[in-house]
Design a protein around this motif. Structure first.
Motif, mmCIF file in Angstrom:
data_model
loop_
_atom_site.group_PDB
_atom_site.id
_atom_site.type_symbol
_atom_site.label_atom_id
_atom_site.label_comp_id
_atom_site.label_asym_id
_atom_site.label_seq_id
_atom_site.Cartn_x
_atom_site.Cartn_y
_atom_site.Cartn_z
ATOM 1 N N MET A 76 0.827 -1.189 0.000
ATOM 2 C CA MET A 76 0.000 0.000 0.000
ATOM 3 C C MET A 76 0.865 1.243 0.000
ATOM 4 S SD MET A 76 -1.215 0.044 3.993
ATOM 5 C CE MET A 76 -1.782 1.715 3.956
ATOM 6 N N ARG A 77 0.314 2.341 -0.461
ATOM 7 C CA ARG A 77 1.024 3.610 -0.443
ATOM 8 C C ARG A 77 0.673 4.356 0.837
ATOM 9 N NH1 ARG A 77 5.062 3.845 -4.222
ATOM 10 N NH2 ARG A 77 4.405 2.692 -6.053
ATOM 11 N N TRP A 78 1.653 5.043 1.371
ATOM 12 C CA TRP A 78 1.474 5.634 2.692
ATOM 13 C C TRP A 78 1.000 7.078 2.588
ATOM 14 C CZ3 TRP A 78 1.388 1.377 4.964
ATOM 15 C CH2 TRP A 78 2.291 0.380 4.644
ATOM 16 N N GLU A 79 -0.155 7.285 1.964
ATOM 17 C CA GLU A 79 -0.644 8.646 1.763
ATOM 18 C C GLU A 79 -0.894 9.367 3.085
ATOM 19 O OE1 GLU A 79 -0.721 10.117 -1.026
ATOM 20 O OE2 GLU A 79 -0.225 8.368 -2.241
ATOM 21 N N SER A 116 11.936 15.244 0.736
ATOM 22 C CA SER A 116 12.987 14.265 0.461
ATOM 23 C C SER A 116 12.692 12.933 1.132
ATOM 24 C CB SER A 116 14.339 14.792 0.939
ATOM 25 O OG SER A 116 14.333 15.012 2.342
ATOM 26 N N ARG A 117 12.084 12.979 2.311
ATOM 27 C CA ARG A 117 11.781 11.727 3.013
ATOM 28 C C ARG A 117 10.493 11.088 2.502
ATOM 29 N NH1 ARG A 117 12.316 12.820 9.092
ATOM 30 N NH2 ARG A 117 11.844 14.982 8.557
ATOM 31 N N ASP A 136 8.663 6.454 -0.949
ATOM 32 C CA ASP A 136 8.246 5.942 -2.256
ATOM 33 C C ASP A 136 9.292 4.984 -2.829
ATOM 34 O OD1 ASP A 136 5.762 7.066 -2.530
ATOM 35 O OD2 ASP A 136 6.473 8.850 -3.580
ATOM 36 N N ARG A 137 10.549 5.367 -2.705
ATOM 37 C CA ARG A 137 11.628 4.533 -3.237
ATOM 38 C C ARG A 137 11.645 3.171 -2.539
ATOM 39 N NH1 ARG A 137 16.693 3.797 -5.312
ATOM 40 N NH2 ARG A 137 18.169 2.727 -3.943
ATOM 41 N N ILE A 138 11.501 3.176 -1.232
ATOM 42 C CA ILE A 138 11.508 1.924 -0.477
ATOM 43 C C ILE A 138 10.319 1.046 -0.885
ATOM 44 C CG2 ILE A 138 11.290 0.923 1.830
ATOM 45 C CD1 ILE A 138 12.729 3.538 2.825
ATOM 46 N N GLN A 139 9.156 1.688 -1.031
ATOM 47 C CA GLN A 139 7.971 0.950 -1.461
ATOM 48 C C GLN A 139 8.204 0.286 -2.816
ATOM 49 O OE1 GLN A 139 4.566 0.884 0.113
ATOM 50 N NE2 GLN A 139 4.584 -0.850 -1.294
ATOM 51 N N ASN A 140 8.805 1.023 -3.745
ATOM 52 C CA ASN A 140 9.070 0.480 -5.077
ATOM 53 C C ASN A 140 10.098 -0.653 -5.038
ATOM 54 O OD1 ASN A 140 7.266 2.260 -6.300
ATOM 55 N ND2 ASN A 140 8.831 3.836 -6.630
ATOM 56 N N LEU A 141 11.106 -0.509 -4.193
ATOM 57 C CA LEU A 141 12.088 -1.581 -4.034
ATOM 58 C C LEU A 141 11.426 -2.857 -3.520
ATOM 59 C CD1 LEU A 141 15.119 0.302 -2.406
ATOM 60 C CD2 LEU A 141 15.177 -0.981 -4.566
ATOM 61 N N LEU A 142 10.542 -2.697 -2.555
ATOM 62 C CA LEU A 142 9.856 -3.850 -1.976
ATOM 63 C C LEU A 142 8.986 -4.535 -3.026
ATOM 64 C CD1 LEU A 142 9.072 -5.633 0.370
ATOM 65 C CD2 LEU A 142 7.513 -3.859 1.163
ATOM 66 N N GLN A 143 8.249 -3.755 -3.784
ATOM 67 C CA GLN A 143 7.384 -4.333 -4.813
ATOM 68 C C GLN A 143 8.182 -5.017 -5.909
ATOM 69 O OE1 GLN A 143 4.899 -1.003 -5.979
ATOM 70 N NE2 GLN A 143 3.420 -1.394 -4.352
ATOM 71 N N ALA A 144 9.410 -4.548 -6.140
ATOM 72 C CA ALA A 144 10.264 -5.149 -7.169
ATOM 73 C C ALA A 144 11.049 -6.356 -6.650
ATOM 74 C CB ALA A 144 11.237 -4.102 -7.715
ATOM 75 N N GLY A 145 10.901 -6.674 -5.363
ATOM 76 C CA GLY A 145 11.611 -7.816 -4.805
ATOM 77 C C GLY A 145 12.980 -7.502 -4.254
#
Length: 277
Positions: free
Chosen positions: A1-4, A18-19, A24-33
């Motif tokens: 989920m996105r942390w809106e 920046s944070r 967002d970057r961490i979320q994308n890394l997780l979704q990409a494995g």
């Protein structure tokens, strides 16, 4: 989920852009494995947030939740249970739409309970999460949390031998599944194997193969091997089990329970000897 909700903060607070980008970057890394990198960056972000004196809802809670989620997906769920329990206790103070983060963390805990064969506890947790999504559905998007809970529920029912119930849940929700589709699909195949409907299980496994990424490594291969073995196609079953084990060992942490499951299945198949000529 996105942390809106975490991005906006509460009581007028807000996180630095920046944070927000870092989340967002961490979320994308997780979704990409990218489990290892996602966890490392999430823990660093949480530590930085504490140093800056942010309220926990702005960055620390979402970052810690992502770190735990990455570790669970990687296969280190057993060692993460105390951390999940602590985070859940803290998040119980949230209200309204902010409860989505609590439910997401509880979904990770339910997944760990399934991995540890604590199926009755996992069932109770999943059912309570589903009740929780109903209470906040008018405030925020909860469909992904709901599908994760249903996937864990189907897995818990399979683990208790309640295959018909698991089948009904999987069939009823697969058409609307997205990210959790690979695990929900495997829950369906597993339920058919449990009912000894091996021909249907194999057809289902080969009919629909949703992309599950690194998180789902070996899942489809394991249930396919079980179906083949049930049909007496031992050589094919062995090949499928070996392929599943290789996928697990290459993609998951050595402690992941799926590796043990694949090894146990392969040993069971090969112990019977070669297929008679």
């Amino acid at each position: 989920m996105r942390w809106e909700r975490a991005r906006r903060g509460r009581a007028g607070g807000s996180a630095a852009p920046s944070r927000r980008v870092a989340l967002d970057r961490i979320q994308n890394l997780l979704q990409a494995g990218g489990f290892e990198q996602a966890e490392a960056e999430a823990r660093a972000l949480a530590a930085s947030s504490r140093t800056r004196g942010d309220g926990p809802d702005l960055i620390s809670w979402p970052a810690r939740s992502l770190a735990a989620g990455a570790a669970v997906a990687h296969g280190r769920g057993a060692e993460l249970l105390p951390e999940l329990d602590t985070l859940i206790k803290e998040l119980r103070q949230t209200t309204g739409a902010d409860r989505q983060l609590l439910l997401a963390v509880r979904s990770n805990r339910a997944a760990v309970l399934v991995q540890q064969d604590r199926h009755t506890e996992a069932e109770a947790e999943a059912m309570d999460i589903l009740r929780g999504t109903t209470r906040i559905a008018h405030l925020t998007e909860v469909w992904r949390i709901e599908l994760n809970a249903l996937t864990n529920l189907a897995a818990a029912l399979n683990g208790q031998g309640r295959y018909e119930e698991a089948e009904a849940i999987a069939r009823g929700n697969l058409p609307r599944a997205d990210g959790p589709a690979a695990f929900l699909h495997c829950a369906l195949v597993r339920s058919l194997n449990g009912q000894k409907r091996y021909g249907e299980a194999l057809a289902e496994a080969r009919r629909y193969t949703p992309a599950g990424g690194r998180t789902a490594s070996g899942t489809l291969g394991i249930v396919t091997a079980r179906a083949l073995h049930g049909l007496g196609r031992r050589d094919e079953a062995e090949a499928a089990a070996r392929e599943a084990l290789t996928a697990c060992e290459q993609s998951l942490h050595p402690a992941h329970p799926r590796i043990k499951e694949a090894r146990t299945l392969l040993a069971h198949i090969t112990a019977e000897g070669p297929t008679p000529e």
